[in-house]
Design an enzyme around this catalytic site. Structure first.
Site, short mmCIF file in Angstrom:
data_model
loop_
_atom_site.label_atom_id
_atom_site.label_comp_id
_atom_site.label_asym_id
_atom_site.label_seq_id
_atom_site.Cartn_x
_atom_site.Cartn_y
_atom_site.Cartn_z
N SER A 44 0.83 -1.21 0.00
CA SER A 44 0.00 0.00 0.00
C SER A 44 0.86 1.25 0.00
CB SER A 44 -0.91 0.03 1.24
OG SER A 44 -0.20 0.49 2.37
N ASP A 45 0.31 2.33 -0.54
CA ASP A 45 0.94 3.62 -0.34
C ASP A 45 0.80 4.00 1.14
OD1 ASP A 45 2.25 6.00 -0.86
OD2 ASP A 45 1.08 6.45 -2.64
N ASN A 46 1.60 4.97 1.56
CA ASN A 46 1.66 5.30 2.98
C ASN A 46 0.31 5.79 3.51
OD1 ASN A 46 2.88 5.78 5.50
ND2 ASN A 46 3.25 7.92 4.98
N VAL A 47 -0.24 5.06 4.47
CA VAL A 47 -1.50 5.36 5.16
C VAL A 47 -2.71 5.18 4.23
CG1 VAL A 47 -2.57 6.89 6.88
CG2 VAL A 47 -0.17 7.11 6.41
N ALA A 48 -2.52 4.60 3.05
CA ALA A 48 -3.63 4.48 2.10
C ALA A 48 -4.77 3.63 2.66
CB ALA A 48 -3.13 3.87 0.79
#
Length: 737
Positions: free
Chosen positions: A266-270
């Site tokens: 995942s992208d950061n905090v996605a």
């Protein structure tokens, strides 16, 4: 089956490796992964999947160390430092897969050397790992998007070619071990906005299936076919479903259609934004279930409470099976195995790399040569360039990009190393006996506070004016969209003052540092501005590269960069940022005349194309093979970028107006001719069917165009374009891909 001899088993035992089958190098990768994952408890798996950032949990009972999944390798070791290569958009302007291969290979070598050092020291923090969240292969769709600098431009075919070369370079070509693993991102339809007019974190991209298949997905498929080990899902929703929770994207297309076997990160905090920004689910437990069901293997998050911390709750409540979690762990551990983590170090030649490779002479030379190859000459009245040392007595070098290493570097770069960094002022000062300098903009490139008096003083009585303008991190980067394409603040006024207050016969050279196009119609049409050079963000070798290109000093010093994006004339030509229809966007669909077309760039010489030969009739699905003669008309040996395009003349479904299908950068000696071969792959002639069932090559006529630029463009380079017609017979269904 890959079987290693008995000696390797002895080697493993000699170095104290535990007596578990997953350490047994004589077993197949599948057998080792199955054994390892089968031994993990649910809490141990959560300690791997929920901690993609900052180091996973160690598993002492299996002698498994932590690992870091977030390392940025776009064009150098972004987080831990190293050689700073040109920004991705500039590398794209080189129109050379060899250029991106060289940069990614050098980056992989530096990443590996540092990882060996960090691992020995027990450092598993952000940026120390071998799993790279790079390259960015999203399409440059809107010139105002802050992250255009990280892309390879607007064409999906071109981006795929570059993605494949990046994967080969970064991962290496050892038969057993991976140098560093790639992670193509952001999957998918993440091409703005960042913050204008809305935040990216909750943005929903409404995309037609045709645009999804023909523009946004192709480069990712090429990346998968190239062998990437990782794909990063994006912040955005696609037609109402967050990318990291999209079964259609992560399972149906990525794994089932394309046969992808790697992991999704995942992208950061996605995952958390699925709750707080998209409001797609009500809580983190729901977010965990949705992401696991879709096929997201690893969560990256800066949050204290990770979404994947809820995996245990999802299993205990019966919403996700432990078997599903275990299956999602297998690509994770396979990645680590192929990087050599569970083999004796002596078996892996990459472990011999040491810190001497960081900023090595070889890598600094790559940084210089790629910077030179990336520069695009957009204007050159009366062949003002190349110039030479000794013909100007007094010169002025002005503008906010003239002596700021950070402006010329752009985002997602290793930190500026002053030992190896040169600026325009440092090197271009050699062009004059006396140099007068003014930044002109107090602060940074936003240029809100303008020192008009300083500019007027600097250009007074000079023989040459060099103006360095652009954007840089203060104006465009991740989190920073632009509200328009105007030169920031008072930069246009600065340029006009430099022109109007210097002697009337003094030539003015404009050098631009930017990724997204800017409205420079005034400079393009003003005869006092004799030359415009688009430098993009050349990074540490900027000053030296500029001097070489402007004076034609040494190999690769003749500009041959080509624009990897369409450059609009003004703001009115651009659709709204949040409109994801491709109509009116990129050279493939535009309905206007741009200031500079895609693929445009000038040279210090000219080229003539002749004797075009190609397969004039083929069966649907077969390749078109062809060749063309390219003659260098001038007295200067130089690179030329050969571009091959097609169009669909009688397709039963909507198609792009034009499509790049092949390109090559070739060196041609002055007054000499070379024969260049090209290929149009059959799949590149396919169109997406109206019923969304897949790709079809239809019978009919296809236009073919070969030259140093697009056909029929108003702003033309000094070369010609040859054309012909390919007749395709019968019909061939290619399925979904």
């Amino acid at each position: 089956m890959e079987v290693y001899p008995f000696l390797t088993i002895l080697l493993a035992s000699c170095y104290g490796f535990p007596d578990f089958p997953f350490y047994n190098v004589s077993l197949t990768w599948e057998e080792r992964v199955d054994d390892l994952v089968g031994r993990l408890t649910l809490p141990e798996m959560i300690g791997q999947m929920a901690k993609g950032k900052g180091g996973t949990d160690a598993i002492p009972r299996l002698d498994i160390k932590p690992v870091e999944w977030w390392t940025e390798c776009l064009r150098g070791d972004v987080q831990q430092g190293g050689t700073s290569f040109p920004e991705a958009i500039g590398l794209a302007a080189a129109f050379s897969p060899e250029v991106i291969y060289d940069v990614s290979r050098a980056t992989g070598i530096e990443i590996r050397a540092k990882n060996t050092m960090f691992s020995k020291a027990g450092n598993f923090s952000v940026g120390t790992g071998l799993s790279c969240c790079s390259p960015v292969i999203n399409i440059m769709r809107d010139p105002r998007w802050g992250r255009n600098e990280e892309t390879y431009g607007e064409d999906p075919f071109f981006t795929g070619v570059y993605a494949e070369a990046f994967v080969r370079g970064l991962q290496g070509e050892h038969p057993r071990y991976v140098l560093a693993s790639t992670g193509c991102k952001h999957f998918d339809t993440y091409t703005g906005p960042e913050d204008i007019p809305v935040s990216r974190f909750g943005f929903n991209a409404e995309v037609s299936m045709r645009d999804l298949r023909t523009t946004f997905l192709p480069a990712f498929r090429t990346c998968v076919n190239a062998g990437t080990y990782s794909i990063m899902c994006s912040y955005s929703s696609v037609n109402g479903v967050p990318s990291c929770a999209s079964k259609e994207l992560l399972t149906d297309i990525l794994r089932d259609e394309w046969g992808y076997k790697g992991l999704v990160i995942s992208d950061n905090v996605a995952l958390e934004y699925m709750v707080t920004a998209h409001h797609y689910v009500n809580n983190t437990l729901d977010a965990a279930v949705a992401s696991l069901e879709a096929g997201c293997n690893i969560e990256i998050s800066s949050s204290k409470n990770k979404v994947y911390d809820r995996i245990g709750d999802a299993v205990s409540s019966g919403r996700i099976s432990e078997t599903r979690v275990r299956e999602l762990m297998k690509p994770v551990m396979y990645n680590r195995m192929r990087l050599g983590e569970f083999d004796p170090p002596e078996m892996n030649p990459y472990t011999n790399l040491d810190m001497s490779v960081i900023q090595s002479p070889e890598h600094r030379q790559i940084a210089l040569q790629t910077a030179m190859k990336s520069m695009a000459l957009l204007k050159n009245l009366n062949n003002f360039l190349p110039t030479r040392v000794g013909i100007f007595n007094k010169i002025a070098i002005v503008g906010p990009a003239a002596n700021d290493p950070h402006v010329q570097t752009g985002g997602y770069s290793p930190a500026v190393d002053p030992r190896y960094t040169t600026t325009p002022l440092m090197n271009l000062s050699r062009l004059g006996n006396t140099v007068q300098y003014s930044n002109g903009c107090t602060g940074n490139t936003t240029c809100i506070d303008y020192d008009q008096a300083g500019i007027i003083k600097a250009v007074d009585g000079v023989d040459l004016v060099i103006v360095c303008l652009g954007l840089g991190n203060a104006v465009e980067k991740e989190f920073y969209d632009r509200p328009n394409i105007a030169l920031p603040g008072k930069q246009l006024e600065l340029l006009q003052d430099a022109v109007n207050n210097s002697p009337a016969n003094t030539p003015v050279l404009l050098i631009m540092f930017n990724a997204g196009p800017l409205d420079i119609t005034w400079a393009d049409s003003n005869p006092r501005v004799v030359a415009i050079l688009e430098a993009f963000y050349p990074a540490q070798s900027t000053g030296e590269a500029l001097f070489n290109v402007l004076t034609m000093n040494g190999p690769n010093s003749v500009p041959a960069g080509r624009l990897p994006c369409t450059w609009p004339m003004n703001e009115n030509q651009i659709p709204p940022m949040v409109n994801y229809s491709m109509e009116g966007r990129t050279y493939r669909y535009i309905n206007y005349d741009p200031l500079y077309p895609y693929g445009y760039g000038l040279s210090y010489t000219s080229f003539t194309y002749s004797n075009l030969q190609f397969s004039q009739s083929i069966l649907a699905g077969n390749d078109v093979e062809g060749s063309v003669d390219v003659y260098n008309n001038g007295q200067i040996s130089a690179d030329e970028v050969i571009q091959v395009y097609i169009n669909w003349q009688n397709s039963p479904v909507p198609t792009p107006k034009l499509q790049l299908v092949d390109f090559k950068r070739q060196y041609i000696i002055a007054q000499n001719k070379i024969r260049v071969t090209f290929r149009v792959k059959g799949e590149n002639m396919a169109v997406w069917m109206e019923d969304n069932s897949g790709w079809m090559v239809y019978p009919g006529q296809y236009g073919l165009f070969v030259g140093g630029q697009q056909p029929n463009q108003k702003k033309s380079a000094d070369s010609n374009v040859l054309s012909g017609t390919v007749t395709v017979t019968k019909t061939r269904f290619l399925g979904k891909y």
